[in-house]
Enzyme design. Sequence first.
Site, PDB file in Angstrom:
ATOM      1  N   ASN A  72       6.908  34.444  47.621  1.00 39.66           N
ATOM      2  CA  ASN A  72       6.367  35.690  48.226  1.00 39.66           C
ATOM      3  C   ASN A  72       4.986  36.140  47.525  1.00 39.66           C
ATOM      4  O   ASN A  72       4.388  37.071  47.693  1.00 39.66           O
ATOM      5  CB  ASN A  72       7.402  36.873  48.055  1.00 39.66           C
ATOM      6  N   LEU A  73       4.461  35.112  46.597  1.00 38.89           N
ATOM      7  CA  LEU A  73       3.213  35.482  45.847  1.00 38.89           C
ATOM      8  C   LEU A  73       3.058  36.791  45.114  1.00 38.89           C
ATOM      9  O   LEU A  73       1.985  37.177  44.989  1.00 38.89           O
ATOM     10  CB  LEU A  73       2.010  35.242  47.033  1.00 38.89           C
ATOM     11  N   ALA A  80      12.451  31.405  41.640  1.00 36.30           N
ATOM     12  CA  ALA A  80      11.916  32.614  41.851  1.00 36.30           C
ATOM     13  C   ALA A  80      12.614  33.859  40.944  1.00 36.30           C
ATOM     14  O   ALA A  80      12.717  34.931  41.499  1.00 36.30           O
ATOM     15  CB  ALA A  80      11.978  32.916  43.430  1.00 36.30           C
ATOM     16  N   TYR A 121      18.162  39.874  30.957  1.00 40.50           N
ATOM     17  CA  TYR A 121      17.805  38.465  31.620  1.00 40.50           C
ATOM     18  C   TYR A 121      18.919  37.370  31.567  1.00 40.50           C
ATOM     19  O   TYR A 121      19.199  36.989  32.629  1.00 40.50           O
ATOM     20  CB  TYR A 121      16.741  37.983  30.847  1.00 40.50           C
ATOM     21  N   HIS A 173       4.798  35.569  26.928  1.00 40.73           N
ATOM     22  CA  HIS A 173       5.383  34.488  26.004  1.00 40.73           C
ATOM     23  C   HIS A 173       4.441  34.152  25.123  1.00 40.73           C
ATOM     24  O   HIS A 173       3.195  34.188  25.050  1.00 40.73           O
ATOM     25  CB  HIS A 173       5.641  33.328  27.085  1.00 40.73           C
TER      26      HIS A 173
END
Length: 328
Positions: A34-35, A75, A142, A190
């Site tokens: 979906n960019l 994704a 997460y 990160h």
Amino acid sequence: MAEKILVVGGAGYIGSQVNKHLNRNGFETVVFDNLSTGFRRLACYGDFFEGDLKNHEDLEKCFEKYKIAAVMDFAAFASVGESVKDPARYYRNNVVNTINLLDAMREYGIKKLIFSSTCATYGEVPPELLRETQPQNPVNPYGRTKLIMEMAMKDYSSAYGLKFAALRYFNAAGADPECEVGELHNPETHLIPLVLDAASGRRPCISVFGNDYNTPDGTCIRDYIHTEDLAQAHRLALQHLLSGGDNVIFNLGNGQGYSVLDIIKAAEKVTGIKIPVEMAGRRAGDPDFLVGSSELIKNKLGWNPQYARLEKIIEHAWAWHRKNYSGA
Ligand code: UDP
């Protein structure tokens, strides 16, 4: 028309590397993205289909247009700290949207899935090489979203015949050895890209999140793995499922732990630049130590990492950084 591999999230950091690797190794792919966080220019191999996992019609249109042999899913959102601050975003994308994908696959009779799982599903663990049999008790949202999806895949497998490979990555790092695809997160969270930002002056310094952990230098220890080695593992897992193999769950790490300070030192060596460092408080949700044994995938699928050396990983990340941000 040849059957294709659907690379969901193939315009992102790891997906774009795997997509390239698959095309280089004789597979035909379609990137579905979906960019929202990915970049069209990173999906530079195979076909591209702009769509969103939250829209069932997008998946239907894609599955009508292409004959898909197997799906890989990249994704997901993957920042520990952000998942603590905004868990709803993580449950919606990493669980709800991924279930949408599984259900559309069911509808179209697509039964093979390579899933990006994570060492964050393990939680606080003893400071030893983790094996896949380690009990999973994630300590952040997460990790919990990924564990939920591992459980869902097992249930879909028993009930509907899904075959899956769950690959539990340790810390994905580095960039394409040919410097064509790599990490472009915004905002970046990160460690290695942030350390390189501090080296190049894009940021004033690197903040070390906690130096009172139960590790030799007090900073967290992680196991860094090159994205091209991850890509090779995905291809092997795909070949395993395509040739009729059963469900598999594998760790993907190098079995070597580096502290945050080790990473900064290694980056100074690779870049030749003294990196400004500031000590900061702990980030919520960080276990002290996460280092994995990947003997299982080596033995079962012949995984043979090419870029296990930390200096090599940072060298490739640095080349990518300079290509994108030179002049910064
Ligand atoms: N880290 C840090 N400063 C930063 C970003 C990360 O000290 O600006 C630490 C983080 O707390 C963790 C390690 O670096 O101990 C790796 O974090 P990263 O977000 O890269 O990956 P994670 O292990 O969370 O998947």
